[in-house]
Design an enzyme around this catalytic site. Structure first.
Site, PDB file in Angstrom:
ATOM      1  N   THR A 133       0.830  -1.217   0.000  1.00 18.22           N
ATOM      2  CA  THR A 133       0.000   0.000   0.000  1.00 18.22           C
ATOM      3  C   THR A 133       0.856   1.256   0.000  1.00 18.22           C
ATOM      4  O   THR A 133       2.031   1.212   0.394  1.00 18.22           O
ATOM      5  CB  THR A 133      -0.902   0.011   1.258  1.00 18.22           C
ATOM      6  OG1 THR A 133      -1.829   1.090   1.178  1.00 18.22           O
ATOM      7  CG2 THR A 133      -0.108   0.171   2.542  1.00 18.22           C
ATOM      8  N   ARG A 172       4.944   8.095   8.761  1.00 18.61           N
ATOM      9  CA  ARG A 172       3.875   7.247   9.312  1.00 18.61           C
ATOM     10  C   ARG A 172       3.938   5.848   8.663  1.00 18.61           C
ATOM     11  O   ARG A 172       4.070   5.716   7.461  1.00 18.61           O
ATOM     12  CB  ARG A 172       2.515   7.875   9.047  1.00 18.61           C
ATOM     13  CG  ARG A 172       1.309   7.076   9.574  1.00 18.61           C
ATOM     14  CD  ARG A 172       0.685   6.194   8.516  1.00 18.61           C
ATOM     15  NE  ARG A 172      -0.559   5.565   8.985  1.00 18.61           N
ATOM     16  CZ  ARG A 172      -1.224   4.629   8.304  1.00 18.61           C
ATOM     17  NH1 ARG A 172      -0.766   4.204   7.150  1.00 18.61           N
ATOM     18  NH2 ARG A 172      -2.327   4.113   8.778  1.00 18.61           N
TER      19      ARG A 172
END
Ligand code: ASP
Length: 328
Positions: free
Chosen positions: A204, A214
């Site tokens: 992803t 993140r």
């Protein structure tokens, strides 16, 4: 004649059932025409259908589940029209496309990369981490250096469309993952090969406009993906922070080990997340989580928090896109 008519009627009913849910109808078929449950591949969201077709090219030739899942998700990674995975994925708030991916095989070999930039196929770098290093997870600059040392080449992953949208987003700079809208999503894929071995892959670009650095659940074994060749495999999509909090896919596989079907295991894991969301005073309506699971016998399951999650299944009878049942 009467018997023949009855048989044809019954067969028609069975094929209708079969089209709806291949592995349930099978249980009604006489033993001698039972279809094989392997090989089989399942993956998340609508884009899973095309990815499964790539995986199937490997599985149908007798290839391994490991090769199949890598090949399958590579398709989505390279597709610039899929805006939440790989090339063309939406960037973080600094305009950088950072990728998370992991892979796991039937022998519990694992490899992951997180916050990797500039590489078209993070899943293949994750596989190289698994096969060529003494480690299981490389991140950021180190992951990129390793990829380049292995012959991967640098590519600009930020497409003009994604750049344009990001510049638009900067005007308000409001971080807001939207449920079932593709400002996040992951291709997670698990497969059972002809030899009865399981493997999985998950890749992803994560949450659109996330903070730089993140990392979500997708590269974390036990969160975004888990495979136990004795039991089954599971992969996750949706708000990674929620899946990380519950070690989601490890939970699904452990529930299968305790005897739950893939379907019941996915349901239980989603319920745990739902309660955890409520306990923290958050609104479950703002959050989506989806799990898919496959057991050692080729039985599948899927469940999500709220309607809108789809998953794709491919086996010897063809490929299907299914709507997952949801808790809400
Ligand atoms: N799980 C991914 C992440 O949190 C996003 C998604 O699958 O929707 O990065």
């Amino acid at each position: 004649m009467e018997n023949r008519r009855k048989f044809i009627k019954k067969a028609g009913l069975l094929s209708a059932l079969f089209a709806f849910n291949p592995w349930k109808a099978e249980d009604y078929l006489p033993k001698e025409i039972k279809v094989s449950r392997k090989p089989i591949v399942i993956s998340t969201w609508d884009f899973g259908k095309l990815a499964n077709q790539e995986a199937w090219k490997v599985l149908s030739q007798g290839g391994t589940a490991l090769d199949a899942v890598e090949k399958g998700v590579q398709y989505t990674e390279a597709d610039p029209t899929e805006r939440s995975v790989g090339y063309g994925g939406r960037p973080d708030r600094d305009g950088k496309v950072t990728l998370d991916a992991c892979i796991m095989d039937e022998n519990a070999n694992i490899g992951s990369v997180a916050c990797l930039e500039h590489i078209m196929h993070p899943i293949s770098v994750a596989r190289a981490v698994m096969e060529k290093t003494p480690h299981v997870l490389l991140v950021g600059e180190g992951a990129l250096e390793f990829a380049l040392s292995q012959g991967f080449t640098k590519t600009n992953l930020l497409t003009p469309e994604s750049e344009k949208e990001w510049k638009e987003w900067l005007k308000k700079s409001e971080y807001k993952p939207v449920v079932n809208i593709e400002n996040h999503d992951t291709i997670g894929m698990v497969a059972l090969d002809a030899n009865g071995n399981l493997s999985g892959a998950c890749t992803t670009s994560g949450m659109a406009y996330k903070m730089h650095g993140r990392v979500g659940d997708s590269p974390i074994i036990g969160a975004g993906l888990f495979v136990d060749n004795e039991v089954g495999a599971a992969t996750a999509t949706g708000h990674g922070e929620e899946v990380l909090r519950t070690c989601g896919t490890h939970l699904v596989v452990e529930l299968m080990r305790q005897g739950k079907s893939p379907q019941k295991a996915c349901e239980e894991a989603v319920k745990r997340i739902y309660h955890s969301i409520l306990k923290r005073g958050k609104n479950p309506k703002d959050i989506q989580i989806g799990f898919i699971a496959l057991d050692k016998n080729g039985e599948t399951g899927a469940f999500c928090l709220q309607p809108g999650f789809s998953y794709a299944v491919q086996h010897e009878k063809g490929s299907t896109l299914l709507a997952s049942k949801s808790l809400l």
